[in-house]
Design a protein around this motif. Structure first.
Motif, PDB file in Angstrom:
ATOM      1  N   ARG A 207     -28.658  85.715  -2.720  1.00  0.00           N
ATOM      2  CA  ARG A 207     -29.260  84.905  -3.773  1.00  0.00           C
ATOM      3  C   ARG A 207     -28.554  83.557  -3.790  1.00  0.00           C
ATOM      4  O   ARG A 207     -27.319  83.503  -3.798  1.00  0.00           O
ATOM      5  CB  ARG A 207     -29.132  85.585  -5.139  1.00  0.00           C
ATOM      6  N   THR A 208     -29.299  82.494  -3.815  1.00  0.00           N
ATOM      7  CA  THR A 208     -28.722  81.150  -3.793  1.00  0.00           C
ATOM      8  C   THR A 208     -27.825  80.932  -5.007  1.00  0.00           C
ATOM      9  O   THR A 208     -28.220  81.218  -6.142  1.00  0.00           O
ATOM     10  CB  THR A 208     -29.833  80.090  -3.783  1.00  0.00           C
ATOM     11  N   GLY A 209     -26.602  80.444  -4.744  1.00  0.00           N
ATOM     12  CA  GLY A 209     -25.686  80.112  -5.825  1.00  0.00           C
ATOM     13  C   GLY A 209     -25.074  81.293  -6.534  1.00  0.00           C
ATOM     14  O   GLY A 209     -24.528  81.151  -7.628  1.00  0.00           O
ATOM     15  N   SER A 210     -25.136  82.467  -5.935  1.00  0.00           N
ATOM     16  CA  SER A 210     -24.594  83.672  -6.583  1.00  0.00           C
ATOM     17  C   SER A 210     -24.108  84.629  -5.517  1.00  0.00           C
ATOM     18  O   SER A 210     -24.559  84.589  -4.365  1.00  0.00           O
ATOM     19  CB  SER A 210     -25.678  84.344  -7.434  1.00  0.00           C
ATOM     20  N   ARG A 211     -23.187  85.506  -5.882  1.00  0.00           N
ATOM     21  CA  ARG A 211     -22.809  86.553  -4.949  1.00  0.00           C
ATOM     22  C   ARG A 211     -23.656  87.806  -5.140  1.00  0.00           C
ATOM     23  O   ARG A 211     -23.406  88.828  -4.498  1.00  0.00           O
ATOM     24  CB  ARG A 211     -21.313  86.871  -5.031  1.00  0.00           C
ATOM     25  N   ALA A 212     -24.643  87.739  -6.025  1.00  0.00           N
ATOM     26  CA  ALA A 212     -25.597  88.836  -6.156  1.00  0.00           C
ATOM     27  C   ALA A 212     -26.437  88.935  -4.884  1.00  0.00           C
ATOM     28  O   ALA A 212     -26.742  87.943  -4.241  1.00  0.00           O
ATOM     29  CB  ALA A 212     -26.497  88.620  -7.365  1.00  0.00           C
TER      30      ALA A 212
END
Length: 234
Positions: A207-212
């Protein structure tokens, strides 16, 4: 955890002092996804100026929590190893099991699947580790958790390519305490390489901008073949 994290009360006190500063804690948490980032980016993430950020990074390097990679005139900082990531996740462990946020919340996505120093964490990571242990695909050895031939065959049957799966067999892993699920997911070199193989195969997406991480529909079907399901929110 290497010499940086030892039972010595003085070293533990030093680690506590390093983590007690919110700016340093923010820098470490920014790197928990296994990335390497420049000083300026880490300073912005911590909400401090360049000079203050450099001073914090120097302390974290001296304390053994960070490593640095030099490429030409550029310096990129990362966590020293996955033991540091495991420490950060364990310290984030809540006193009580967290209440699941609303479906639109980013915290829910992190709880379902995320990176922890480049290995798979969250409900999906814990479920995969549980299923592989229950089926004998992972077994404890003297140097940690090892993927068995039956496990390699199961991963290939579920759709992973033979070459990356066979590359997992010499590697060792270990259980890493998951801060949202309060159980173990697979860490260490085996966990990192397995997560990379799952991403390369498209079972998971970043996911962009997240470590999810977002499991794909095809990935969910293949995880189910291994005994891993994400039914319900509980």
């Amino acid at each position: 955890m290497n010499d940086a994290i030892s039972p010595s009360r003085y070293q533990l006190a030093e680690i506590g002092a390093l983590l007690a500063e919110p700016a340093r804690a923010a820098m470490l948490l920014t790197l928990i996804d296994g990335t390497a980032r420049p000083a300026g980016e880490l300073a912005r993430a911590a909400g401090v100026g360049a000079a203050t950020g450099s001073a914090h990074l120097k302390r974290l390097l001296e304390g053994g929590l960070l490593a640095v990679h030099e490429q030409g005139r550029h310096r990129y900082y990362r966590l020293a190893n996955d033991d540091v990531a495991a420490l950060l996740e364990a310290l984030a462990l809540p006193r009580t099991r967290p209440t699941l946020p609303t479906p639109a919340g980013g915290d829910r996505a992190l709880r379902i699947a995320r990176t922890c120093y480049s290995h798979l964490a969250g409900r999906l990571g814990v479920g995969l580790c549980d299923a592989m242990l229950a089926r004998g695909f992972l077994l404890a050895a003297s140097d940690g958790l090892r993927l068995q031939r039956t496990g390699a065959d199961a991963l290939i049957d579920a759709g992973l390519a033979e070459a990356p799966v066979h590359a997992l067999l010499p590697l060792s892993g270990r259980g890493c305490l998951d801060w949202t699920e309060r159980r173990l997911h697979l860490g260490g070199p085996l966990g990192v390489s397995l997560a990379h193989a799952l991403l390369e195969a498209g079972w998971l997406r970043r996911r962009t901008g997240s470590r999810a991480l977002q499991p794909s529909d095809d990935g969910l079907r293949r995880f189910a073949q291994l005994g891993v399901r994400l039914d319900g929110d509980g």
